[in-house]
Design a protein around this motif. Structure first.
Motif, PDB file in Angstrom:
ATOM      1  N   CYS A  79       9.728  80.639  59.716  1.00 48.11           N
ATOM      2  CA  CYS A  79       8.872  80.215  60.612  1.00 48.11           C
ATOM      3  C   CYS A  79       7.338  80.014  60.393  1.00 48.11           C
ATOM      4  N   HIS A  80       6.543  78.922  59.846  1.00 48.64           N
ATOM      5  CA  HIS A  80       5.162  79.007  59.480  1.00 48.64           C
ATOM      6  C   HIS A  80       4.328  78.189  60.641  1.00 48.64           C
ATOM      7  N   ALA A  81       3.910  79.493  61.429  1.00 49.87           N
ATOM      8  CA  ALA A  81       2.380  78.596  61.947  1.00 49.87           C
ATOM      9  C   ALA A  81       1.436  78.312  61.290  1.00 49.87           C
ATOM     10  N   VAL A  82       0.105  77.286  62.158  1.00 49.27           N
ATOM     11  CA  VAL A  82      -1.041  76.542  61.104  1.00 49.27           C
ATOM     12  C   VAL A  82      -2.219  77.070  62.328  1.00 49.27           C
TER      13      VAL A  82
ATOM     14  N   THR B 278      -2.090  78.306  66.373  1.00 47.98           N
ATOM     15  CA  THR B 278      -0.344  78.100  66.676  1.00 47.98           C
ATOM     16  C   THR B 278      -0.485  80.115  66.055  1.00 47.98           C
ATOM     17  N   THR B 279       0.805  80.118  66.971  1.00 51.39           N
ATOM     18  CA  THR B 279       1.061  81.503  66.434  1.00 51.39           C
ATOM     19  C   THR B 279       3.288  81.619  66.420  1.00 51.39           C
ATOM     20  N   CYS B 280       3.728  82.095  65.471  1.00 49.12           N
ATOM     21  CA  CYS B 280       5.076  81.885  65.506  1.00 49.12           C
ATOM     22  C   CYS B 280       5.618  83.515  65.316  1.00 49.12           C
ATOM     23  N   THR B 281       6.636  84.046  65.759  1.00 47.19           N
ATOM     24  CA  THR B 281       7.399  85.386  66.081  1.00 47.19           C
ATOM     25  C   THR B 281       7.959  85.299  64.635  1.00 47.19           C
TER      26      THR B 281
ATOM     27  N   THR C  77       4.091  79.002  69.328  1.00 49.83           N
ATOM     28  CA  THR C  77       3.004  79.033  70.670  1.00 49.83           C
ATOM     29  C   THR C  77       1.298  77.823  70.465  1.00 49.83           C
ATOM     30  N   ASN C  78       1.483  76.661  70.422  1.00 48.06           N
ATOM     31  CA  ASN C  78       0.559  75.925  70.970  1.00 48.06           C
ATOM     32  C   ASN C  78      -0.804  75.881  71.470  1.00 48.06           C
TER      33      ASN C  78
ATOM     34  N   THR D 243       5.893  74.035  60.844  1.00 48.06           N
ATOM     35  CA  THR D 243       7.757  73.934  60.199  1.00 48.06           C
ATOM     36  C   THR D 243       8.255  74.817  59.845  1.00 48.06           C
ATOM     37  N   ILE D 244       9.458  74.424  59.520  1.00 43.43           N
ATOM     38  CA  ILE D 244      10.336  75.570  59.962  1.00 43.43           C
ATOM     39  C   ILE D 244      11.115  76.037  58.545  1.00 43.43           C
ATOM     40  N   ASP D 245      10.850  76.354  57.814  1.00 45.04           N
ATOM     41  CA  ASP D 245      12.719  76.347  56.586  1.00 45.04           C
ATOM     42  C   ASP D 245      13.764  76.746  56.364  1.00 45.04           C
TER      43      ASP D 245
END
Length: 109
Positions: free
Chosen positions: A66-69, A72-75, A91-92, A102-104
């Motif tokens: 999971c890629h944060a921008v 935002t933060t991603c676990t 979370t935005n 984006t999620i790969d």
């Protein structure tokens, strides 16, 4: 001045409540095979849980990133909870702007 402070407090409270109401949405992401990339929208102050699945039940290698921008933060993708199933939460933090994360998913046999 008292009216201004009361208005700011009320707006802040409503913003928090609106964010809490939108929090916790679960978004399933299903990858048929190979590599899949998903671009997911987060509204202002939203948190979503993304659940990645591989369609192939016998996939030997399954990876989710999971890629944060900015803003935002991603676990990190949390381990397999069931065969071919991973999860992460993004979370935005902006109270006014939409963001796209984006999620790969990588599903190999």
């Amino acid at each position: 001045m008292k009216v201004l402070i009361s208005t700011l407090f009320l707006c802040g409270t409503l913003s928090v409540l609106a964010g809490a109401a939108m929090a916790g949405k679960v978004v399933p992401l299903n990858c048929q095979s190979g590599e899949c990339q998903f671009s997911e929208e987060l509204g202002p102050s939203q948190t979503h849980e993304y659940r990645g699945f591989c369609a192939e039940k016998n996939s030997n290698e399954f990876t989710m990133v999971c890629h944060a921008v900015k803003g935002t933060t991603c676990t990190g993708a949390n381990g397999k909870f069931a065969p071919n199933y991973w999860t992460c939460t993004c979370t935005n933090w902006s109270p006014t702007k939409r963001k796209y994360v984006t999620i790969d998913l990588l599903c190999n046999d």
